[in-house]
Design an enzyme around this catalytic site. Structure first.
Site, PDB file in Angstrom:
ATOM      1  N   ALA A 120      36.978  36.756  20.814  1.00 15.84           N
ATOM      2  CA  ALA A 120      36.359  35.542  21.360  1.00 15.84           C
ATOM      3  C   ALA A 120      35.547  34.898  20.244  1.00 15.84           C
ATOM      4  CB  ALA A 120      35.450  35.917  22.522  1.00 15.84           C
ATOM      5  N   GLY A 138      38.698  40.177  22.064  1.00 11.62           N
ATOM      6  CA  GLY A 138      39.520  39.368  22.974  1.00 11.62           C
ATOM      7  C   GLY A 138      40.970  39.255  22.514  1.00 11.62           C
ATOM      8  N   GLU A 160      42.596  42.265  23.739  1.00  6.94           N
ATOM      9  CA  GLU A 160      42.689  42.108  25.204  1.00  6.94           C
ATOM     10  C   GLU A 160      43.821  41.152  25.595  1.00  6.94           C
ATOM     11  OE1 GLU A 160      38.334  41.274  25.175  1.00  6.94           O
ATOM     12  OE2 GLU A 160      38.353  42.494  26.987  1.00  6.94           O
TER      13      GLU A 160
END
Ligand code: CAA
Length: 256
Positions: free
Chosen positions: A65, A110, A113
Site C-alpha cells: 500500500a 499489499g 496480498e
C-alpha cells in the site's frame, strides 16, 4: 498516467499496475481502476478467458500500500482504507474466470496480498515476497492475516508476519505461496499459458470450482477484525512512527 493498463492478449485481460516510480504501490486510483474492471470493465471483452495481473517494470509487482499516504489517516479512515481494499480483493477472488498473478518483482505487503487473492501465482525467479507491515508498526490490511495461513500454514505464516522477512521466489514456491517459478521476465508468458490451459476445460466446471473454493474460506468476520485493528494501529504512535521512519529513510524507534 493510467493507474492500471488494460490489454487484450488473445482474449485474456492483462492488467498491469502502473506506478513504477513508486514500485507500483497501491493507492486509491489503482483500487478504483481494479474495482471498475471487475465490476464493469471486463464486459468490454468479447469471450474473455481469464485475467492476468502484473506490475509495470522489472523491479516490482507491487511494493505494498502507498505508505506515503499513511500519515494523513486516522483510525476511521485507516480502517476504511483496509475495508475497501479487502472488498475489491474479495471481488477479484470471486471472479467467475481464473485470475492469475504474474509476479515480476517485489510483492510486499499489499502486493503480496493482491497476489494471494488471485487464484494462482506464477513468479519470476527475481520476485521477492513478504509481509513487512510489522516494520511499520502495522499489520496487513488487505486480508494478509487470513490468506497467508491458507496458503503456507500456521507456523510459516506466523514467522513471515511477525518477522516481516522477505523471501525469494524459490522459498515462496517451497512453502506453497507460489505455484510456479519461471525465469526472470517470463512470468507473464507463463501466466498467459496457464489461462489458456484452463480455458480448454469446461468453463461451467471451472466457475463452480472457483465458487466452491471461495465458500470454504468465506468467514468475513476475521477480515473485519483485521481492518478494525489496521485502523487502530494506523492511528497509534507506533503506526505513525513506522510511516514517518519509512518516509525519512531511517529505522523506526518503537521502544523508547
Ligand atoms: N509506498 C509508497 N512508496 C513506495 C513504496 C510504498 N509501499 N515502496 C516503495 N516506494 C517508493 C520509495 O519511497 C521510493 O520513492 P522515492 O524515490 O521518492 O524515495 C521508490 O518507491 C523506490 O523505492 P526504494 O528507493 O525504496 O527502492 P529500493 O530498491 O531501495 O527498495 C523496497 C525496494 C525494499 C521494496 C523498498 O522500497 C520498501 O521496503 N518498500 C516498502 C515495502 C513495504 O513496507 N510494503 C508494505 C506497505 S504497508 C501495506 O501494504 C499495508 C497493507 O497491507 C494495506
Amino acid at each position: 498516467m493510467n493507474p492500471i493498463l488494460v490489454e487484450n492478449k488473445n482474449g485474456i485481460a492483462v492488467l498491469t499496475i502502473n506506478r513504477p516510480e513508486a514500485l507500483n504501490a497501491l493507492n486509491q486510483e489503482v483500487f478504483d481502476a481494479l474495482d471498475e474492471f471487475f465490476e464493469e470493465g471486463y464486459k468490454a471483452f468479447e469471450s474473455l478467458l481469464g485475467v492476468v495481473i502484473t506490475g509495470n517494470g522489472e523491479k516490482a509487482f507491487v511494493a505494498g500500500a502507498d505508505i506515503k499516504k499513511f500519515l494523513e489517516l486516522d483510525e476511521s479512515s485507516g480502517s476504511e482504507l483496509s475495508k475497501r481494499g479487502q472488498e475489491i480483493l474479495f471481488k477479484m477472488e470471486a471472479f467467475h474466470l481464473p485470475v492469475i498473478a504474474a509476479v515480476n518483482g517485489f510483492a510486499l505487503g499489499g502486493g503480496c496480498e493482491l497476489a494471494m487473492a488471485c487464484h494462482i501465482r506464477i513468479a519470476s525467479a527475481n520476485a521477492k515476497f513478504g509481509q513487512p507491515e510489522v516494520n511499520l508498526g502495522l499489520i496487513p490490511g488487505y486480508g494478509g492475516t487470513q490468506r497467508l495461513v491458507q496458503l503456507v500454514g500456521k507456523g510459516k505464516a506466523f514467522e513471515l508476519l511477525l518477522t516481516g522477512d522477505m523471501i525469494d521466489a524459490n522459498e515462496a514456491h517451497r512453502i506453497g505461496l507460489v505455484n510456479q517459478v519461471v525465469e526472470a521476465g517470463q512470468a507473464l508468458e507463463a501466466a498467459l499459458k496457464m489461462v489458456e490451459k484452463i480455458a480448454s476445460k469446461g468453463p461451467k466446471a471451472c466457475q463452480v470450482i472457483i465458487d466452491g473454493m471461495n465458500l470454504y474460506f468465506k468467514d468475513r468476520d476475521r477480515y473485519f477484525y483485521e481492518s478494525a485493528e489496521f485502523g487502530r494501529l494506523m492511528a497509534s504512535d507506533e503506526g505513525k512512527e513506522g510511516a514517518t521512519a519509512f518516509i525519512e529513510k531511517r529505522k523506526p524507534q518503537f521502544r523508547k
